[in-house]
Motif scaffolding. Sequence first.
Motif, PDB file in Angstrom:
ATOM      1  N   THR A   1     -41.015  76.094 -11.961  1.00  0.00           N
ATOM      2  CA  THR A   1     -40.583  77.030 -10.927  1.00  0.00           C
ATOM      3  C   THR A   1     -41.068  78.436 -11.247  1.00  0.00           C
ATOM      4  OG1 THR A   1     -38.474  77.394 -12.079  1.00  0.00           O
ATOM      5  CG2 THR A   1     -38.524  75.697 -10.370  1.00  0.00           C
TER       6      THR A   1
ATOM      7  N   GLN B   1     -38.958  81.647  -6.816  1.00  0.00           N
ATOM      8  CA  GLN B   1     -38.184  80.465  -6.441  1.00  0.00           C
ATOM      9  C   GLN B   1     -36.823  80.449  -7.131  1.00  0.00           C
ATOM     10  OE1 GLN B   1     -41.156  77.712  -7.734  1.00  0.00           O
ATOM     11  NE2 GLN B   1     -42.227  77.678  -5.763  1.00  0.00           N
ATOM     12  N   ARG B   2     -36.811  80.834  -8.413  1.00  0.00           N
ATOM     13  CA  ARG B   2     -35.531  80.892  -9.129  1.00  0.00           C
ATOM     14  C   ARG B   2     -34.626  81.977  -8.553  1.00  0.00           C
ATOM     15  NH1 ARG B   2     -39.187  80.068 -13.413  1.00  0.00           N
ATOM     16  NH2 ARG B   2     -39.252  82.306 -13.876  1.00  0.00           N
TER      17      ARG B   2
ATOM     18  N   ALA C   1     -31.257  75.856  -7.954  1.00  0.00           N
ATOM     19  CA  ALA C   1     -31.995  75.893  -9.219  1.00  0.00           C
ATOM     20  C   ALA C   1     -33.465  76.220  -9.014  1.00  0.00           C
ATOM     21  CB  ALA C   1     -31.847  74.560  -9.944  1.00  0.00           C
ATOM     22  N   GLY C   2     -33.876  76.359  -7.750  1.00  0.00           N
ATOM     23  CA  GLY C   2     -35.270  76.667  -7.465  1.00  0.00           C
ATOM     24  C   GLY C   2     -36.190  75.467  -7.546  1.00  0.00           C
ATOM     25  N   ARG C   3     -35.614  74.263  -7.642  1.00  0.00           N
ATOM     26  CA  ARG C   3     -36.441  73.072  -7.835  1.00  0.00           C
ATOM     27  C   ARG C   3     -36.975  72.489  -6.533  1.00  0.00           C
ATOM     28  NH1 ARG C   3     -32.524  72.102 -12.077  1.00  0.00           N
ATOM     29  NH2 ARG C   3     -31.189  70.968 -10.591  1.00  0.00           N
TER      30      ARG C   3
ATOM     31  N   GLU D   1     -40.582  82.724 -10.727  1.00  0.00           N
ATOM     32  CA  GLU D   1     -39.462  83.659 -10.691  1.00  0.00           C
ATOM     33  C   GLU D   1     -38.958  83.844  -9.262  1.00  0.00           C
ATOM     34  OE1 GLU D   1     -36.565  86.537 -11.128  1.00  0.00           O
ATOM     35  OE2 GLU D   1     -37.353  85.038 -12.508  1.00  0.00           O
TER      36      GLU D   1
END
Length: 298
Positions: free
Chosen positions: A7, A11-12, A48-50, A9
């Motif tokens: 991921t 996206q997180r 979690a940005g996944r 930054e």
Amino acid sequence: MALRTSTTERQRRLGAELRKLREQAGLSVTEGGDSIGMGRAHLGHVEAGRTAIPSDKLRMLCRAYRCTRAPLVEALVAMGEDKGKGWWTQYRHVVGQTALDLAELEAAADALLSYESLFIPGVLQTPEYTRSIFRSSQDERSAEDLEGAVRFRGERQQILIRERPSALHAVIHEAALHVRFGGAAVMRKQLLHLIRMAEPPHITIQVLPFTAEGLSAFSTPFLMVESHGSALETVLVETPATSLYVHESDAVAKYRSRFARLAAAALPPIDPAVSASAHESRDSLSLIQHLLYILQED
């Protein structure tokens, strides 16, 4: 639902903002997912940005969380729709993910507040200065990778000269002006570059002198980035071991206050347009000119 193996930054950060809004609304992950017809596990992966979240679902989620701040909602939607396919992706085999994240963060920046204690800020460096820094580091690079890293840092500087440039306010400790990366000739060119870069009105450069009092606690460099119409703020703190991204509002406010104190203690900004007679009192430009004189003698 395909999950990301790594991921960014951005996206997180999107996931963290959605999680914060959910917690502020007092909802569990299950309740948040139910509000938009999404399972608990799915929403957990989003936070979690996944995995991505469609824009319509994101807007629904913000309404369910009673988020009425339109600029923030639009900023989150923009982050979710961003594919992250900027110029920096061509350097993914040359620099690490941390550098790529920084370039993406800067590309979206409305304004940057930078404090550096031992280096000239990356967006203000000359290629020769950058090259000497990389050569003096402990990282082993091939000649090709070295030049690629130098070009990458040069590309980052485009945010200051693009059609709608980012504003930059940099406070640089005097120590950074004395550390001679590449020798006297390289440093002289770098200092002259600082003066030229200070000419546009959207760039402010100040020097924090050795004589500044009571600022020993502010030795750690940091970069504050305002983005998406200043709806989002991020502070990047880099150390030899890791890069820390700070988003929490209380912590960001402390860094903003810290920067204000640094700027207040620093010498007046570089202003190349001011006549020489106006530099009888010490300011950032007169200090740099003094160092240029010393470098010329060496």
